[in-house]
Design an enzyme around this catalytic site. Structure first.
Site, short mmCIF file in Angstrom:
data_model
loop_
_atom_site.label_atom_id
_atom_site.label_comp_id
_atom_site.label_asym_id
_atom_site.label_seq_id
_atom_site.Cartn_x
_atom_site.Cartn_y
_atom_site.Cartn_z
N ASP A 87 129.13 32.98 83.55
CA ASP A 87 128.65 32.37 84.78
C ASP A 87 129.77 31.57 85.44
O ASP A 87 130.70 31.11 84.76
CB ASP A 87 127.47 31.45 84.45
CG ASP A 87 126.61 31.15 85.67
OD1 ASP A 87 126.82 31.79 86.72
OD2 ASP A 87 125.72 30.28 85.57
N ARG A 123 113.71 31.65 91.26
CA ARG A 123 113.72 30.44 90.44
C ARG A 123 112.88 29.33 91.09
O ARG A 123 112.12 28.63 90.42
CB ARG A 123 115.15 29.97 90.21
CG ARG A 123 115.25 28.69 89.37
CD ARG A 123 116.69 28.31 89.12
NE ARG A 123 117.34 29.25 88.22
CZ ARG A 123 118.63 29.55 88.24
NH1 ARG A 123 119.41 28.98 89.15
NH2 ARG A 123 119.15 30.39 87.38
N LYS A 181 120.93 36.68 88.33
CA LYS A 181 122.15 37.26 87.77
C LYS A 181 122.15 37.22 86.24
O LYS A 181 122.50 38.20 85.59
CB LYS A 181 123.38 36.55 88.34
CG LYS A 181 123.57 36.77 89.85
CD LYS A 181 124.83 36.14 90.38
CE LYS A 181 124.69 34.66 90.60
NZ LYS A 181 123.78 34.29 91.71
N THR A 182 121.75 36.10 85.67
CA THR A 182 121.67 36.00 84.21
C THR A 182 120.62 36.95 83.66
O THR A 182 120.84 37.65 82.67
CB THR A 182 121.34 34.56 83.79
OG1 THR A 182 122.29 33.66 84.35
CG2 THR A 182 121.37 34.43 82.27
N THR A 194 128.87 32.51 92.78
CA THR A 194 128.32 32.25 94.11
C THR A 194 129.43 32.30 95.15
O THR A 194 129.15 32.18 96.34
CB THR A 194 127.64 30.86 94.15
OG1 THR A 194 128.61 29.85 93.78
CG2 THR A 194 126.47 30.80 93.18
#
Length: 367
Positions: free
Chosen positions: A137, A245, A92-93, A186
């Site tokens: 975020d 990640r 997302k970032t 989330t």
């Protein structure tokens, strides 16, 4: 395109890291989708794709954003506000940074816990230039006052500031340049309806397929100058829980192993040996995953059993089990959740080497 982390603290980076660390009560582990301290630093920038064309996976999202970018450029307008939701670690970032690069604007990165006071969001908004992107975020954690300041900012590009107190208080409107807010969460259901309704584009990020993760591992290995075979990349991708990640984190640990062993290339065999060393098995389960599943089988006859009972029997924090371990076990069919509690599946018995047994119904209290 400049990347900025925003906070009202004298040390913005430290405030951002501190608030990230407060978001959970558990420690980031090798297979945790949450970013650790090193992964929020600038040294991660070199492995992030810089263009939408280089972003691997999320095909539906990429198609929608390609269209939105082209339309916004044709109109010389900023992008619509965008809400990205889904499990952590899916990009997302990275996507917000790519959008800024594609639009040729700056991206300011912050998180909801860093916007505790009205002046935090106020200073961020008044510092914007036309077209800039703000990435928030954990946007579901915004406090009510900050959220209400965002309403006119998102809708009318206006900041309403209250001056004074009581009967002498006055509201002053400050015009803002057009901007794009990218929110990440989330827990999309935790957003208030007024905030959610102000996003023009709402998209979910999904877990990655094996072939997509394999491409990501190979791309990162090339950037890190780590030689790897196709089979080696597949082996790492298979154990990555569908999360880029985690795939990149595992690749770094495997790279460390082959470097110490003085081997030039990461092969399937070496990748498997290295990840077994870190207790990551062929299905991406680690020691704690197996502890939870073994406990349900051995102490509770396979379930159903309440979460509090599992936490007490394993010595793990309830929130850690619920937020870190359980989602993957549920999504991949190792665990099922009913109104009576958690139950292991036949797949779990096979994976752990047990024979499925007929079980008497249990009355374990669901907490």
């Amino acid at each position: 395109m400049a990347i900025k982390r925003s906070s009202d603290s004298p040390d913005p980076d430290q405030a951002y890291k501190t608030n990230r660390s407060k978001q959970s009560s558990y420690e980031v582990t090798l297979l945790s989708p949450q970013a650790n301290t090193q992964e929020t630093e600038n040294n991660e920038a070199k492995i992030r794709p810089q263009k939408l064309a280089d972003y691997i996976g999320q095909k539906k999202l990429k198609g929608i954003l390609n269209m939105a970018i082209a339309a916004a450029k044709d109109r010389a307008d900023p992008l619509d506000h965008l809400l990205l939701y889904g499990p952590p670690g899916l990009g997302k970032t990275t996507m917000s940074l790519i959008l800024a690069a594609e639009m040729g604007v700056d991206c300011k990165i912050t998180s909801a816990p860093a916007l505790e006071r009205p002046r935090d969001i106020t200073r961020l908004l008044v510092s914007l230039k036309p077209g800039d992107i703000i990435f928030i975020d954990e946007i579901h954690r915004l406090n009510r006052m900050t959220e209400e300041l965002l309403y006119p900012a998102m809708e009318d590009f206006r900041l309403d500031v209250t001056i004074g107190k009581g009967q002498t208080a006055k509201t002053r409107s400050i015009p803002l340049p057009p901007f794009t807010l990218v929110g990440a969460t989330t827990k999309a259901g935790a957003l208030s309806s007024p905030l959610r309704d102000r996003f023009g584009i709402i998209q979910r990020l999904r877990f990655y397929e094996l072939d997509e993760l394999t491409l990501i591992v190979k791309r990162t290995a090339e950037i890190l100058q780590a030689a790897i075979t196709e089979a080696g990349a597949i082996e790492i991708a298979r154990r990555s829980r569908g999360t880029p990640r985690i795939a990149n984190r595992l690749l770094r640990r495997v790279r460390d192993y082959v470097q110490v062993e003085k081997v030039a290339t990461i092969t399937e065999e070496l990748a498997a040996i290295a990840m077994n060393l870190f207790d990551v098995d062929a299905q991406g389960l680690d020691w704690t995953d197996r502890l939870v599943l073994n406990t349900i089988i051995k102490q509770f006859n396979g379930g159903p059993v309440g979460l509090e009972a599992i936490a007490a029997a394993t010595g793990e924090d309830r929130k850690t089990i619920e937020e870190v371990y359980e989602p993957y076990l549920l999504q991949n069919g190792y665990l099922s959740r009913t109104h009576r509690g958690r139950t292991v599946t036949a797949k779990t018995y096979r994976h752990l080497g047990y024979q499925p047994q007929e079980r008497e119904p249990q009355q374990t209290e669901l907490l």
